[in-house]
Write an enzyme that holds these catalytic residues in place. Sequence first.
Site, PDB file in Angstrom:
ATOM      1  N   LYS A  94      35.517  36.649  57.387  1.00 43.58           N
ATOM      2  CA  LYS A  94      35.680  37.872  58.187  1.00 43.58           C
ATOM      3  C   LYS A  94      35.126  37.678  59.598  1.00 43.58           C
ATOM      4  CE  LYS A  94      35.587  40.785  54.097  1.00 43.58           C
ATOM      5  NZ  LYS A  94      34.698  41.381  53.093  1.00 43.58           N
ATOM      6  N   ASP A 143      32.922  34.649  52.105  1.00 39.09           N
ATOM      7  CA  ASP A 143      33.755  35.811  52.419  1.00 39.09           C
ATOM      8  C   ASP A 143      33.336  36.419  53.768  1.00 39.09           C
ATOM      9  OD1 ASP A 143      35.692  38.026  51.370  1.00 39.09           O
ATOM     10  OD2 ASP A 143      33.892  39.122  51.971  1.00 39.09           O
ATOM     11  N   GLU A 165      35.068  39.658  44.614  1.00 37.02           N
ATOM     12  CA  GLU A 165      36.329  38.927  44.726  1.00 37.02           C
ATOM     13  C   GLU A 165      36.651  38.318  43.359  1.00 37.02           C
ATOM     14  OE1 GLU A 165      38.680  38.019  47.199  1.00 37.02           O
ATOM     15  OE2 GLU A 165      37.815  39.668  48.303  1.00 37.02           O
ATOM     16  N   GLU A 188      44.785  44.867  59.004  1.00 35.67           N
ATOM     17  CA  GLU A 188      43.644  45.792  59.080  1.00 35.67           C
ATOM     18  C   GLU A 188      42.729  45.687  57.856  1.00 35.67           C
ATOM     19  OE1 GLU A 188      42.791  48.287  61.725  1.00 35.67           O
ATOM     20  OE2 GLU A 188      41.040  47.928  60.492  1.00 35.67           O
ATOM     21  N   GLY A 246      34.292  46.317  40.104  1.00 40.45           N
ATOM     22  CA  GLY A 246      35.479  45.825  40.815  1.00 40.45           C
ATOM     23  C   GLY A 246      35.228  45.510  42.276  1.00 40.45           C
ATOM     24  N   LYS A 297      42.362  37.363  53.510  1.00 43.22           N
ATOM     25  CA  LYS A 297      41.573  36.828  54.633  1.00 43.22           C
ATOM     26  C   LYS A 297      41.874  35.365  54.933  1.00 43.22           C
ATOM     27  CE  LYS A 297      39.028  39.119  52.043  1.00 43.22           C
ATOM     28  NZ  LYS A 297      38.080  39.416  51.007  1.00 43.22           N
ATOM     29  N   VAL A 307      39.176  43.045  57.058  1.00 43.54           N
ATOM     30  CA  VAL A 307      37.756  43.241  57.389  1.00 43.54           C
ATOM     31  C   VAL A 307      37.430  44.727  57.240  1.00 43.54           C
ATOM     32  CG1 VAL A 307      35.970  42.962  59.153  1.00 43.54           C
ATOM     33  CG2 VAL A 307      37.866  41.330  59.046  1.00 43.54           C
TER      34      VAL A 307
HETATM   35  N1  LIG Z   1      40.274  44.492  46.201  1.00 42.93           N
HETATM   36  C1  LIG Z   1      39.733  44.815  47.365  1.00 42.93           C
HETATM   37  O1  LIG Z   1      38.937  45.746  47.449  1.00 42.93           O
HETATM   38  C2  LIG Z   1      40.111  44.068  48.613  1.00 42.93           C
HETATM   39  C3  LIG Z   1      39.634  44.517  49.843  1.00 42.93           C
HETATM   40  C4  LIG Z   1      40.038  43.853  51.022  1.00 42.93           C
HETATM   41  C5  LIG Z   1      40.835  42.727  50.933  1.00 42.93           C
HETATM   42  N2  LIG Z   1      41.244  42.287  49.695  1.00 42.93           N
HETATM   43  C6  LIG Z   1      42.116  41.105  49.644  1.00 42.93           C
HETATM   44  O2  LIG Z   1      43.412  41.538  49.255  1.00 42.93           O
HETATM   45  C7  LIG Z   1      44.059  40.538  48.469  1.00 42.93           C
HETATM   46  C8  LIG Z   1      44.492  41.155  47.142  1.00 42.93           C
HETATM   47  O3  LIG Z   1      43.335  41.620  46.476  1.00 42.93           O
HETATM   48  P1  LIG Z   1      43.413  42.267  45.009  1.00 42.93           P
HETATM   49  O4  LIG Z   1      42.052  42.779  44.727  1.00 42.93           O
HETATM   50  O5  LIG Z   1      44.589  43.165  44.910  1.00 42.93           O
HETATM   51  O6  LIG Z   1      43.678  40.947  44.147  1.00 42.93           O
HETATM   52  P2  LIG Z   1      44.063  40.865  42.591  1.00 42.93           P
HETATM   53  O7  LIG Z   1      43.788  42.141  41.922  1.00 42.93           O
HETATM   54  O8  LIG Z   1      43.427  39.621  42.098  1.00 42.93           O
HETATM   55  O9  LIG Z   1      45.662  40.669  42.613  1.00 42.93           O
HETATM   56  C9  LIG Z   1      46.253  39.517  43.118  1.00 42.93           C
HETATM   57  C10 LIG Z   1      47.735  39.565  42.862  1.00 42.93           C
HETATM   58  O10 LIG Z   1      48.331  38.386  43.401  1.00 42.93           O
HETATM   59  C11 LIG Z   1      49.224  37.834  42.422  1.00 42.93           C
HETATM   60  N3  LIG Z   1      49.320  36.399  42.678  1.00 42.93           N
HETATM   61  C12 LIG Z   1      48.375  35.445  42.589  1.00 42.93           C
HETATM   62  N4  LIG Z   1      48.856  34.266  42.983  1.00 42.93           N
HETATM   63  C13 LIG Z   1      50.160  34.470  43.297  1.00 42.93           C
HETATM   64  C14 LIG Z   1      51.200  33.641  43.754  1.00 42.93           C
HETATM   65  N5  LIG Z   1      51.006  32.351  43.982  1.00 42.93           N
HETATM   66  N6  LIG Z   1      52.412  34.193  43.991  1.00 42.93           N
HETATM   67  C15 LIG Z   1      52.632  35.509  43.774  1.00 42.93           C
HETATM   68  N7  LIG Z   1      51.685  36.346  43.341  1.00 42.93           N
HETATM   69  C16 LIG Z   1      50.463  35.833  43.112  1.00 42.93           C
HETATM   70  C17 LIG Z   1      48.593  38.185  41.109  1.00 42.93           C
HETATM   71  O11 LIG Z   1      49.593  38.108  40.106  1.00 42.93           O
HETATM   72  P3  LIG Z   1      49.318  38.545  38.561  1.00 42.93           P
HETATM   73  O12 LIG Z   1      49.079  40.030  38.599  1.00 42.93           O
HETATM   74  O13 LIG Z   1      50.573  38.228  37.896  1.00 42.93           O
HETATM   75  O14 LIG Z   1      48.119  37.758  38.160  1.00 42.93           O
HETATM   76  C18 LIG Z   1      48.126  39.608  41.396  1.00 42.93           C
HETATM   77  O15 LIG Z   1      49.197  40.508  41.220  1.00 42.93           O
HETATM   78  C19 LIG Z   1      43.039  39.395  48.311  1.00 42.93           C
HETATM   79  O16 LIG Z   1      43.335  38.391  49.236  1.00 42.93           O
HETATM   80  C20 LIG Z   1      41.700  40.065  48.625  1.00 42.93           C
HETATM   81  O17 LIG Z   1      40.769  39.152  49.189  1.00 42.93           O
HETATM   82  C21 LIG Z   1      40.922  42.940  48.546  1.00 42.93           C
END
Ligand SMILES: NC(=O)c1ccc[n+]([C@@H]2O[C@H](COP(=O)([O-])OP(=O)(O)OC[C@H]3O[C@@H](n4cnc5c(N)ncnc54)[C@H](OP(=O)(O)O)[C@@H]3O)[C@@H](O)[C@H]2O)c1
Length: 416
Positions: free
Chosen positions: A299, A295, A284, A224, A281, A200, A227
């Site tokens: 959005k 957050d 954030e 997509e 999970g 976001k 949000v």
């Molecule tokens: N989870 C949800 O339900 C959801 C829903 C909508 C939107 N989002 C958004 O989607 C994004 C990802 O969410 P997530 O839940 O998958 O996050 P996550 O589980 O915390 O994973 C983040 C990933 O980014 C990597 N990372 C962090 N800093 C980095 C950098 N500088 N360069 C390269 N890689 C880096 C981390 O590496 P390591 O694995 O090595 O630590 C990890 O693999 C976020 O922005 C979140 O706000 C998430």
Amino acid sequence: MNDPKSLQHSKEIRTLNIALVGMGTVGKGLLEILTQKATWLLTERNLQIGVSGIITRNNGVFNAENIEEVLAPSQAVKFSQKKHTSAAEHTATPPPTILAQTPKYNSITTTLHTQPTRPEIHSTTAANPTATVAETPHNEELTAQEQRSELDDVLDFIANPLHDVIIELTPTIIAKTPTAAFRHIEHALKLSKNVITANKGPIAEHYDPLNQLAQSNHCNLLFEATVLSGTPVFNLHKYALAGTKLHALEGVLNGTSNFILDKMTHGVSYREALKEAQTLGYAESDPSYDISGKDAMLKTVILAKTFFTGAIDFAAVPYEGIDKLTLAAIKSAHAEHTCYKLIGRIEQKTETTISAQVVLKKIPFSHPLASVTGNFNAINFETDLLGTITVVGKGAGKFTAAYGVFNDLLTLSKTN
Ligand SMILES: NC(=O)c1ccc[n+]([C@@H]2O[C@H](COP(=O)([O-])OP(=O)(O)OC[C@H]3O[C@@H](n4cnc5c(N)ncnc54)[C@H](OP(=O)(O)O)[C@@H]3O)[C@@H](O)[C@H]2O)c1
């Protein structure tokens, strides 16, 4: 490089090569969906999705030469050890790995958990110069030198000509200086690479310049999942609500705070409810973004910038959170047949002006947003031709969020 432009009209099987920057919850969910839907993509869309690279902060770089090593974690190249590869070397690399419905690729999603992590960085505190505090290894908290080399690695990775689509899935972070995620997306668009993100931060803060960059470089920026995760919002507005004019929009935009409010309605304390949201999970990586309303504000800003006409100052959008709300207040609201909801609201005030804010509001049980419980999110679109349209769905979760990214991939394969 495969040209996605010819995908729509061609019966021949084409390959779209994706590279993941960040592979946490959403990235793993995406690879599972791509594996599960590989046959459908092939038979229904004549499309193969190739994974030409993965880069994460602690697990290192996987590219065409070593992506199979994701299956053998001990051999992964670390950020610090990664050799920079020249553009000439990039072009000589073998073709990307095509996901197929084989158990081998299903295991990608589990093996990344086992990799060693980057060492913690320690610093002294002002109050106690001898004490050391473990810091979260977020980009914005690294020294300039560390940040520079890490960012360089990612930018170099993005530049690989094998990647048709950069999928930016690093954590949402808001900072005073441009974040790493913004730099990743900006760099990819400057290189005319399509970008899909669930992040976001860069979209809320820099939608206009990034969108402009995408247009002038004839590539796409799709988001997509930012949000309501995979529940359709941008596609719904663009296709199903095409031609309607939005007077206003209001929504329950943060699943974690809605989950906590819902739990508190049932007598669970704020702390207990937050703990449960984290265990499930939903929260954030930095839950203060959920709780403080930040957050939901991000959005709201994204929706305001993409659906309404008028300037919006990102830093000036008022927002509040749920952290001050007591069980007693929730109980007394309930006795009045009302409930508290954290609501993002945008209004088109005049042809060229809008208002936007996030407020913790008491609404009657009869309100369409009152029935949105648990970690569900919802948006009421107030339109000129259709009246109010409400969309409700899960606002977070591995597959929900990953589906948003998957759907953007399908959009990309159709519109180019
Ligand atoms: N989870 C949800 O339900 C959801 C829903 C909508 C939107 N989002 C958004 O989607 C994004 C990802 O969410 P997530 O839940 O998958 O996050 P996550 O589980 O915390 O994973 C983040 C990933 O980014 C990597 N990372 C962090 N800093 C980095 C950098 N500088 N360069 C390269 N890689 C880096 C981390 O590496 P390591 O694995 O090595 O630590 C990890 O693999 C976020 O922005 C979140 O706000 C998430």
